[in-house]
Each structure stands twice: as C-alpha cells, then as structure tokens.
Design a protein around this motif. Structure first.
Motif, short mmCIF file in Angstrom:
data_model
loop_
_atom_site.label_atom_id
_atom_site.label_comp_id
_atom_site.label_asym_id
_atom_site.label_seq_id
_atom_site.Cartn_x
_atom_site.Cartn_y
_atom_site.Cartn_z
N GLU A 32 0.83 -1.21 0.00
CA GLU A 32 0.00 0.00 0.00
C GLU A 32 0.86 1.26 0.00
O GLU A 32 0.40 2.32 -0.42
CB GLU A 32 -0.96 -0.02 1.19
N THR A 33 2.09 1.14 0.48
CA THR A 33 3.08 2.20 0.33
C THR A 33 4.18 1.66 -0.58
O THR A 33 4.92 0.76 -0.18
CB THR A 33 3.68 2.63 1.68
N PRO A 34 4.30 2.15 -1.82
CA PRO A 34 5.28 1.59 -2.76
C PRO A 34 6.71 1.78 -2.26
O PRO A 34 7.04 2.76 -1.61
CB PRO A 34 5.04 2.41 -4.04
N VAL A 35 7.55 0.80 -2.58
CA VAL A 35 8.97 0.88 -2.25
C VAL A 35 9.79 0.58 -3.50
O VAL A 35 9.28 0.03 -4.47
CB VAL A 35 9.34 -0.13 -1.14
N ASP A 36 11.05 0.97 -3.47
CA ASP A 36 11.97 0.60 -4.54
C ASP A 36 12.60 -0.75 -4.20
O ASP A 36 12.74 -1.10 -3.03
CB ASP A 36 13.06 1.66 -4.70
N VAL A 37 12.97 -1.49 -5.23
CA VAL A 37 13.51 -2.84 -5.03
C VAL A 37 14.84 -2.97 -5.76
O VAL A 37 14.95 -2.62 -6.94
CB VAL A 37 12.52 -3.91 -5.55
N LEU A 38 15.85 -3.45 -5.04
CA LEU A 38 17.14 -3.77 -5.64
C LEU A 38 17.29 -5.29 -5.68
O LEU A 38 17.20 -5.96 -4.65
CB LEU A 38 18.29 -3.17 -4.82
N ILE A 39 17.50 -5.82 -6.89
CA ILE A 39 17.69 -7.26 -7.08
C ILE A 39 19.14 -7.49 -7.47
O ILE A 39 19.60 -6.99 -8.49
CB ILE A 39 16.76 -7.80 -8.18
N LEU A 40 19.87 -8.21 -6.63
CA LEU A 40 21.24 -8.60 -6.98
C LEU A 40 21.20 -10.05 -7.47
O LEU A 40 20.65 -10.92 -6.81
CB LEU A 40 22.16 -8.47 -5.77
N THR A 41 21.76 -10.30 -8.66
CA THR A 41 21.76 -11.64 -9.22
C THR A 41 23.17 -12.23 -9.13
O THR A 41 24.16 -11.53 -9.31
CB THR A 41 21.30 -11.64 -10.68
N LYS A 42 23.22 -13.53 -8.88
CA LYS A 42 24.51 -14.22 -8.75
C LYS A 42 24.54 -15.43 -9.68
O LYS A 42 23.63 -16.27 -9.66
CB LYS A 42 24.71 -14.66 -7.31
N ASN A 43 25.57 -15.49 -10.51
CA ASN A 43 25.80 -16.62 -11.41
C ASN A 43 24.63 -16.89 -12.35
O ASN A 43 24.32 -18.04 -12.68
CB ASN A 43 26.10 -17.90 -10.60
N LEU A 44 23.95 -15.84 -12.79
CA LEU A 44 22.86 -16.00 -13.75
C LEU A 44 23.26 -15.39 -15.09
O LEU A 44 23.93 -14.36 -15.14
CB LEU A 44 21.58 -15.31 -13.24
N ASN A 45 22.84 -16.05 -16.18
CA ASN A 45 23.14 -15.53 -17.51
C ASN A 45 22.10 -14.49 -17.92
O ASN A 45 21.12 -14.24 -17.21
CB ASN A 45 23.25 -16.67 -18.54
N GLU A 46 22.30 -13.89 -19.09
CA GLU A 46 21.42 -12.81 -19.53
C GLU A 46 19.98 -13.29 -19.74
O GLU A 46 19.03 -12.55 -19.48
CB GLU A 46 21.96 -12.18 -20.82
#
Length: 269
Positions: A32-46
């Motif tokens: 109900e209150t929007p937030v920003d999201v940081l996604i860190l990826t590990k060992n994943l291809n494009e």
C-alpha cells in the motif's frame, strides 16, 4: 531509482523458481506504500536475468477458486501496480557480503531505510505502510520488525519476533534488549526495516565502503549483528502486526547467500 527515497527492499537471486519468485514480486507490487527494489543476481546468464525482469514487470499469483459448477479451478491473478526495481550483478558468495553490498547501494542512493527480504518469502500488503506509520510516531527507533509467520512444507509452524511482547521477557514491551537476546536468538533478520544512517554509525568502514555485517562470520552473522547493534544502544521494535511470511525447510533452498539455516546444520561439514 524513483524519487521515493524512503525504503529500499533488497534481495539476492541465484536461481530461478518462477512461481515462488512471482509470489514474492506480487507481494511487493501490492504494498500500500510503494517501495523501490534492488535485485542482486549471482551466477545468472542474460536469459535468466531477462526472466527475472519479466516476472517483476508483471508479477502473478495462482489461486484456486470454485467455478459455477462448484469445481476447483486454478486462476492466475496479475498485479496491477508496477514495481520500481533495479537489477544488478553481484560476485558475492555469502549473505553478509550480499547485505553489505546492498547497504552501500542504499547509502549512496540516499535511502532512509533498507529492508532485506528473500526471494522465496512474501510480505503482507500493509507491511511497509505500517513501518512508515510507526516510524513517524517512534522517531528514535532504528529498526522495525514484523511478526513473522514461519512456514514449513506449506504448513504454519509458529511465529517469530514476537518474544519482545511476551510478558516478563523484555524490559520494555515491544523492544529487543541485550538481556533478552542473550537468553535466546529471538529476532529474524529478513523482513525487518533498518535505518540506514543508524547502521552506518556502527559499521566497519574500509576504503569508503561500509560493512554493517561481519563477513568473517559464517553462521551466526545475524545474531552477532543484533547483539552488537543493541549493545551500541540502537532501538529495535517489533510492530505487533504480521508482516512477513518466511518459508523454511524447502528442498535445496539453503545456500551460502541465504539468511536461512538448515535444521541439520550440525551435521554439515
């Protein structure tokens, strides 16, 4: 990042599980209150990173409903609200390293709060709204914890973070204190919301990089973090609302980059 610099929710993904990840993304989109999201990826291809992007651009959940004949049918619900997210690659190999990297991202980009979550958990839709409401009333509090539902094999097994409200345990109801934590580890690191500047004050600084978590600790890093921060008089408060669902004991879910510990930890070399 958006102009909303209040809360940055951070998670690390090292494998794709479409339905589980989509449930997490859906719970973020429904805040109900929007937030920003940081996604860190590990060992994943494009291609895999593209899958994550697709999931977070249009999160879905599957629910079972009865049709007109009374027969159960599966229905897919698509989130209506977009998530403001960023995807970055990481080469970190442990959870403390991941959190420290995400923390510096939040610090550099001027966020007030950081909230670590895990990709196979879900949040209550009102959780971040409740945090901001309580943070306005309790300006001296440095971290807010939800009552966490622990789920194993799809079944409810108990609550976490609730010990601060148990009669006779905490010195001040709702607040974690050193004596309580020395009796037993009663706080869950993920799902909580921490003030960035408060953690910065008691973080190790190496060449301008801040490390609120001690990276040399392999298992009890969260417990040590709580003991150190509370010893330094940071105030951690449990909001008396269920805000986070933590799913444990999933097969192959325990990795070095997760905050979850396996029950058979003592049997692992």
């Amino acid at each position: 990042a958006s102009s909303n610099k209040k809360i940055l929710s951070v998670l690390c993904i090292e494998k794709i599980e479409d339905n589980i990840l989509s449930e997490c993304a859906y719970s973020l989109s429904k805040q109900e209150t929007p937030v920003d999201v940081l996604i860190l990826t590990k060992n994943l291809n494009e291609e895999q990173i593209g899958q994550i992007k697709t999931i977070f651009e249009k999160p879905t959940i599957k629910v079972v409903k009865n049709n007109q004949e009374g027969q159960p049918v599966q229905e897919t619900i698509v989130a209506e609200t977009p998530i403001n997210f960023s995807i970055e690659k990481t080469d970190k190999s442990t959870y403390p390293e991941f959190f420290n990297e995400a923390f510096n991202y939040a610090l550099i980009n001027g966020y007030e709060f950081i909230s670590p979550i895990e990709y196979d958990d879900v949040l209550d839709f009102k959780w971040y709204k409740n945090v901001l409401k309580y943070s306005e009333a309790k300006e001296n509090v440095d971290g807010f914890f939800p009552i966490t539902r622990e789920i194993s094999g799809g079944g409810f097994i108990g609550f976490f973070n609730e010990a601060t409200w148990a009669e006779g345990l905490a010195e001040v109801a709702g607040f974690a204190d050193l004596q309580l934590l020395l009796r037993f580890n009663c706080l869950n690191f993920t799902g909580a919301v921490y003030k960035v500047n408060s953690l910065k004050n008691y973080s190790l600084e190496v060449d301008g990089v801040y490390k609120p978590m001690k990276e040399m600790i392999k298992v009890s890093f969260a417990y040590e973090f709580f003991l150190r921060m509370i010893y330094n008089d940071l105030k951690f408060f449990t909001i008396p609302r269920v805000g986070y669902e933590r799913r444990i004991d999933r097969q192959n879910s325990v990795k070095s980059i997760t905050c979850k510990l396996p029950r058979n930890l003592s049997e692992i070399p």
